[in-house]
Structure formats: C-alpha cells, structure tokens
Design a protein around this motif. Structure first.
Motif, PDB file in Angstrom:
ATOM      1  N   ILE A 106     -49.981  54.799  41.582  1.00 38.21           N
ATOM      2  CA  ILE A 106     -49.086  54.111  41.342  1.00 38.21           C
ATOM      3  C   ILE A 106     -49.805  52.599  40.697  1.00 38.21           C
ATOM      4  O   ILE A 106     -50.917  52.190  41.394  1.00 38.21           O
ATOM      5  CB  ILE A 106     -48.216  53.568  42.392  1.00 38.21           C
ATOM      6  N   HIS A 107     -49.276  52.058  39.612  1.00 38.86           N
ATOM      7  CA  HIS A 107     -49.900  50.929  39.010  1.00 38.86           C
ATOM      8  C   HIS A 107     -48.857  49.795  39.099  1.00 38.86           C
ATOM      9  O   HIS A 107     -47.866  50.030  38.315  1.00 38.86           O
ATOM     10  CB  HIS A 107     -50.029  51.395  37.429  1.00 38.86           C
ATOM     11  N   THR A 108     -48.957  48.749  39.935  1.00 36.62           N
ATOM     12  CA  THR A 108     -48.034  47.665  40.130  1.00 36.62           C
ATOM     13  C   THR A 108     -48.710  46.355  39.332  1.00 36.62           C
ATOM     14  O   THR A 108     -49.847  46.409  39.383  1.00 36.62           O
ATOM     15  CB  THR A 108     -47.810  47.482  41.347  1.00 36.62           C
ATOM     16  N   ILE A 164     -58.791  47.481  40.063  1.00 35.77           N
ATOM     17  CA  ILE A 164     -57.920  45.966  39.815  1.00 35.77           C
ATOM     18  C   ILE A 164     -58.215  46.128  38.188  1.00 35.77           C
ATOM     19  O   ILE A 164     -59.377  46.317  37.574  1.00 35.77           O
ATOM     20  CB  ILE A 164     -58.540  44.772  40.556  1.00 35.77           C
ATOM     21  N   ASN A 165     -56.969  45.681  37.430  1.00 35.18           N
ATOM     22  CA  ASN A 165     -56.931  45.820  35.952  1.00 35.18           C
ATOM     23  C   ASN A 165     -56.973  44.345  35.388  1.00 35.18           C
ATOM     24  O   ASN A 165     -56.130  43.517  36.094  1.00 35.18           O
ATOM     25  CB  ASN A 165     -55.813  46.756  35.512  1.00 35.18           C
ATOM     26  N   VAL A 166     -57.529  44.177  34.452  1.00 37.11           N
ATOM     27  CA  VAL A 166     -57.593  42.777  33.808  1.00 37.11           C
ATOM     28  C   VAL A 166     -57.105  42.840  32.402  1.00 37.11           C
ATOM     29  O   VAL A 166     -57.547  42.813  31.397  1.00 37.11           O
ATOM     30  CB  VAL A 166     -59.018  42.272  33.845  1.00 37.11           C
ATOM     31  N   LEU A 201     -48.839  57.272  26.753  1.00 39.66           N
ATOM     32  CA  LEU A 201     -47.352  57.884  27.044  1.00 39.66           C
ATOM     33  C   LEU A 201     -46.554  56.417  27.539  1.00 39.66           C
ATOM     34  O   LEU A 201     -45.443  56.582  28.113  1.00 39.66           O
ATOM     35  CB  LEU A 201     -47.214  59.141  28.010  1.00 39.66           C
ATOM     36  N   ARG A 202     -47.497  55.429  27.914  1.00 42.19           N
ATOM     37  CA  ARG A 202     -46.479  54.351  28.529  1.00 42.19           C
ATOM     38  C   ARG A 202     -46.671  52.938  27.503  1.00 42.19           C
ATOM     39  O   ARG A 202     -45.638  52.700  26.892  1.00 42.19           O
ATOM     40  CB  ARG A 202     -47.129  53.903  30.011  1.00 42.19           C
ATOM     41  N   ASP A 203     -47.787  52.577  27.579  1.00 41.99           N
ATOM     42  CA  ASP A 203     -47.877  51.149  26.643  1.00 41.99           C
ATOM     43  C   ASP A 203     -47.736  51.648  25.140  1.00 41.99           C
ATOM     44  O   ASP A 203     -47.167  51.094  24.227  1.00 41.99           O
ATOM     45  CB  ASP A 203     -49.387  50.329  26.953  1.00 41.99           C
ATOM     46  N   ASP A 239     -55.746  41.651  28.901  1.00 41.28           N
ATOM     47  CA  ASP A 239     -55.335  40.734  27.857  1.00 41.28           C
ATOM     48  C   ASP A 239     -54.325  41.078  27.086  1.00 41.28           C
ATOM     49  O   ASP A 239     -54.358  41.614  26.006  1.00 41.28           O
ATOM     50  CB  ASP A 239     -56.712  40.680  26.829  1.00 41.28           C
ATOM     51  N   THR A 240     -53.108  40.891  27.818  1.00 44.98           N
ATOM     52  CA  THR A 240     -51.771  41.289  27.381  1.00 44.98           C
ATOM     53  C   THR A 240     -51.536  40.810  25.997  1.00 44.98           C
ATOM     54  O   THR A 240     -50.739  41.683  25.377  1.00 44.98           O
ATOM     55  CB  THR A 240     -50.867  40.617  28.262  1.00 44.98           C
ATOM     56  N   VAL A 241     -51.882  39.897  25.340  1.00 45.20           N
ATOM     57  CA  VAL A 241     -51.540  39.128  24.119  1.00 45.20           C
ATOM     58  C   VAL A 241     -52.649  39.389  23.207  1.00 45.20           C
ATOM     59  O   VAL A 241     -52.470  38.888  21.931  1.00 45.20           O
ATOM     60  CB  VAL A 241     -50.925  37.804  24.382  1.00 45.20           C
TER      61      VAL A 241
HETATM   62  O1  KIV Z   1     -50.709  44.465  28.626  1.00 44.02           O
HETATM   63  C1  KIV Z   1     -50.188  44.454  29.621  1.00 44.02           C
HETATM   64  O2  KIV Z   1     -50.442  43.458  30.506  1.00 44.02           O
HETATM   65  C2  KIV Z   1     -49.897  45.837  30.237  1.00 44.02           C
HETATM   66  C3  KIV Z   1     -49.574  45.696  31.895  1.00 44.02           C
HETATM   67  C4  KIV Z   1     -48.208  46.192  32.204  1.00 44.02           C
HETATM   68  C5  KIV Z   1     -50.669  46.313  32.421  1.00 44.02           C
HETATM   69  O3  KIV Z   1     -49.617  46.645  29.602  1.00 44.02           O
END
Ligand code: KIV
Ligand code: ZN
Length: 511
Positions: free
Chosen positions: A96-98, A166-168, A12-14, A170-172
């Motif tokens: 909350i996820h910042t 803590i979230n890691v 529902l977000r990404d 791999d955005t790309v």
């Molecule tokens: O891919 C990403 O880096 C994200 C962050 C906002 C967690 O979706």
C-alpha cells in the motif's frame, strides 16, 4: 559489492493518469505482464479510489502477477486505505502506498491543514495501512517544495509507525539534480530509522530533468526509483524507466549499482505501450526512439563500420532491438504467426489469436511483406478494442481535386445501418462530418495524426485521433492499408470509448 536499485514502475498509475493514456482492463493486464517480464520489483497498478475500473484492474493485476510486488495508491484517508488494501489483498506481495502533501502551498490551499494535522494524518494512515499489509510506502507529496526539517520529522515519524519505504516526490518537476541529490543526502543523514527502509525517488519531467534528478538521488543514497515506460505521466511525464535503467547499466563504473531489469524486454514493452495508448514516442527519444540507434552521418557510418564503439555506447540488442526484419508473408501459416507474435511479446487467448490470424491473412493479401511493426499494429488494432457501439460498414469518397470532396458513410449500430453524406475541406474532413451527422453527438476532436507504419505505398497507415469530453481525453486508433479507412475507423473507435465512458460514472478523487 554493487547495490541493487529497486525499480518501481508506475506506468499504470502515474502514467495512466495523464491525458489520453487511459487503458482498459485487458490493456492494463497485458502491460502488467510485460512489466513482470521486464522483472520490475514493484508494479504500481492504480489508484483504487479513483474509479471502479481502477479498483478492478488493480485487483485483477494483483491476482495475476506473481514475481513483482503489486502496489495500490491511496490518500491518507481511511476509506482510501481500505479500498487500496482490498484491491491488493490477493497479491502474492501486496504493497500500500499512501501519501499526503507537505509543502506550505499544498497544506494551506489544497488541504487547508496545519503541519501538525498533516503529521498526525501521515502517521495514522501508515499505522492503518500497516494493519492490512506489511509493506507500506509513504510519500510526502510535493516534497521538493517542502521544508526540509518538516520532511525529516514526517519521515522519521512514519518510519516509527511502520513504513518500509519513504518516497520523496518532486511532484511539480521543479528541482535540479544537485538540489535533489542534496535533499536525498540530507534525509539519509537526518531521518531517524532511515537505515531500515528504502529511500525512493519520484521525479517529474517539467524541466526535462526527471532522469538526471533520479540518478542524482541514487548517487546520494536512494535505493528505489519510481518511473514509467517511455516516461509517460502527468504533464511532462515521469522519469523514463528505460533511461534510468540503461544509465545505471552503461555507467556502472560510476554508479556502482545495478537493477534487476531484463533490459532486452525494453523495446517490446515500449512499443506495446505506445500502440495501446496511441502515444507516439518521439523519434529522437533516448533508448526507445526510432532513431536512437540510427547512424546517418557519413563520418559516423564510416567509424561504425571500422569499430562499432566509435559512436555506440550500448548495442541495440541490449534493449532487445533487432532489425525491423521481414517476419511473415502471404504463405506463412498459423504456427509461424504464433511464433512471431510470441517473439514480439504477445501471448494471446485462442479467441484473440483467431481474430488476429484472420486479420493477418487479410493484410497479407494486400501487403507483400509483413514486418514486426505491422504485427504490433495489427494486434493492438484487433485485440485492444472496446465494446463497439458503432462500427464502420462502408464509405465512398468522391474527390476531383477541384470541388470539395464528398463522402457517404454507412455505420452499423446493432442491426441498423445508418448513412450520411457530407462535403469537407478534404476527404478525411468530409468523412468525419458524415460520421458526426450520423452519430449526432457532441464530438470535440483535438488531434488527428497519420503515420506510415513501415515504408512503401502498401504500408499500413496508422491513424490516431484524440477526442476531449468532459475533461477526459479518448484515443482512437486504427491501421489499415487505406488511410481513409484507418481515419474513419480510428474516429469511430474513439467515439465508442467516449460513449462507453459517458455511460459509466467516475468517482472524483483528485491528488
Ligand atoms: O508526483 C507525486 O507526488 C505523486 C505521488 C502521489 C507519489 O505521484
Ligand atoms: Zn507523480
């Protein structure tokens, strides 16, 4: 003892952030209810600052969901954090996820900030989020291309400031499994206080490695996976929940861990999402594709008849897949209809039920056997409709096979009936040109697909169209037994969504 891996669903977000996958409030609430049925640990319900609609849907989900945590995303910015906190304040388990970007390229070109400033913002935002809720997740955006030592420093400091996860990311979608696993191992050995928090993996699928990377992260110490149903998400998508969950289940000998997911709910949720977003799941997609459990080759079928495990590593029932059996017919009553809807995962309000039942009766008059897939199409068509500015009244097509087909369409708008006639390369083209003429708005059709929902010439023909307007994609969908009617209705459905959105202002907030 097997470790439990938490499932953080970000459909529902990404997922919703990807072109053409946007959902309205009702659709989001229904998906959230299905996610809770699946027993996901955390539902990321949206990005509160991005639009009023997003804020309202996070709030509604926070109020409705009781078992799963409900999470709201925000940048490391005070006003973002306040809005995120407000959106989940009524949740039983709010999170909350910042996040802030930490890679050199993002810090220099996107944020225009020094690493020291980024570190300061990260710490301040976690402290501020912590003043609203206990459960605070922090992400280093583009962690995959960030300097490892800097990552370790940022994560150590945000844990000190109160982060619980803590979230890691791999955005790309750049990393490969060995490399990503190695990064998670490095962080688990280096970050101060890491033993007190969850390490989360968040992988994008640009190289088709999202699931492999997430699993490699798990082997190397991660205890939370961020994923989406059907792998939807930005560009090539995210880790597919069904893939990572079933890999852990089927290969528990290797992973020695488990999830809380009720896997029998997987197929239902996948189909609902696909119908709602109009995002068709490729037929050979692992776990949820139409052919995922089909055995076509003679040698395979022979083996299967002798001993299923010759070619089957998991049985379809594990993911809630049953034969697309006959469910209802012309003489089925309301009771049977409600029962079957429940089996398919729908609990409708009295009003929606009434609308769906009328539609079912009309369909049963035209089509002898109503199958499970027909029910999904019927419900998504009837229930997930937007406010109708225009609706199809009637149409007539004259096609001889020699001359260009000619279509006359009549459309209702309030109490007016509007009519237009046009010719086109084919019947659908003529209908669409006639609709364009009546509506008289700039319409940019980028995709038209037609598929038969079940076999037979009386099958429902489902049409999905996509329009692009002002950088946004609007999906229209319709399924009737007449493909021309479906085509006209799907087009008008997408136009309605586009016009509703044109009337609403979207607050610009980019990741
Ligand atoms: O891919 C990403 O880096 C994200 C962050 C906002 C967690 O979706
Ligand atoms: Zn992402």
């Amino acid at each position: 003892m097997a470790r439990t891996i938490k499932i953080f669903d970000t459909t529902l977000r990404d997922g919703e952030q990807s072109p053409g996958c946007s959902m309205n409030l009702k659709e989001k609430l229904d998906i959230a209810a299905h996610l809770e049925q699946l027993n996901v640990d955390i539902i990321e319900a949206g990005f509160a600052i991005s639009s009023k609609g997003d804020f309202e849907s996070i709030q509604a989900i926070a109020r409705k969901i009781k078992r799963s945590s409900v999470c709201s995303l925000c940048r490391a910015v005070k006003t973002d954090i306040e809005l995120a906190a407000e959106s989940v304040k009524d949740a039983k388990r709010p999170r909350i996820h910042t996040f802030i970007a930490t890679s050199p390229i993002h810090m220099e070109y996107k944020l225009n900030m020094s690493p020291e400033k980024v570190l300061e913002k990260a710490v301040d935002s976690v402290k501020y989020a912590k003043s609203f809720v206990e459960d605070v997740e922090f992400s280093c955006e583009d962690a995959g291309r960030s300097d490892r030592e800097f990552l370790a420093q940022v994560y150590s400091e945000v844990i000190k400031a109160g982060a619980t996860v803590i979230n890691v990311p791999d955005t790309v979608g750049y990393m490969i499994p060995e490399e990503y696993g190695d990064l998670i191992r490095y962080l688990s050995n280096t970050v101060v206080g890491i033993e007190n928090v969850d390490i989360s993996v968040h992988c994008h699928d640009d190289l088709g490695l999202a699931t492999a990377n997430a699993l490699s992260g798990i082997i190397n110490g991660a205890s939370q996976v961020e994923c989406t149903i059907n792998g939807i998400g930005e560009r090539a998508g995210n880790t597919a929940m069904e893939e990572v969950v079933m890999a852990i289940k089927v290969r528990d000998d290797l992973y020695d861990c488990k999830t809380n997911i009720n896997t029998e709910e997987i197929t239902k949720t996948s189909r609902l999402l696909s119908h709602i977003t109009g995002s068709v799941v490729q037929s050979n997609k692992a776990i949820v594709g139409a052919n995922a459990f089909a055995h076509e080759a003679g040698i395979h079928q022979d083996g299967m008849l002798k001993q299923k495990q010759t070619y089957e590593i998991m049985c379809p029932e594990m993911v809630g897949l049953s034969e697309n059996k006959l469910v209802l017919g012309k003489h089925s009553g309301r009771h049977a209809f409600v029962d079957r809807l429940k089996e398919c995962g729908y609990t409708l309000s009295e009003d929606d039920l009434e609308k769906a039942f009328i539609r079912f009766k009309l369909l049963a008059d035209k089509k002898k056997d109503i199958l499970e897939e027909d029910l999904h199409a019927l419900v998504s068509d009837e229930i997930y409709q937007v406010q109708e500015i225009f609706s199809l009244d009637n149409f007539e097509v004259h096609a001889t096979g020699e001359d260009q087909p000619k279509a006359t369409v009549t459309i209702k708008k309030d109490d007016q009936i509007l009519s237009g006639t046009e010719s086109g390369a084919g019947s659908v083209d003529a209908i669409y040109k006639a609709i364009d003429k009546i509506i008289n708005e700039k319409i940019n059709l980028i995709e038209y697909t037609l598929q038969s929902i079940t076999g037979g010439t009386d099958a429902l023909g489902e049409v999905v169209v996509r329009l692009r307007d002002n950088g946004r994609v609007f999906v229209g969908r319709s399924s009737t037994t007449d493909v021309l009617a479906s085509s006209a209705k799907a087009y008008i459905n997408a136009i309605n969504k586009m016009l509703v959105a044109r009337g609403k202002k979207r607050i610009k907030a980019t990741l």
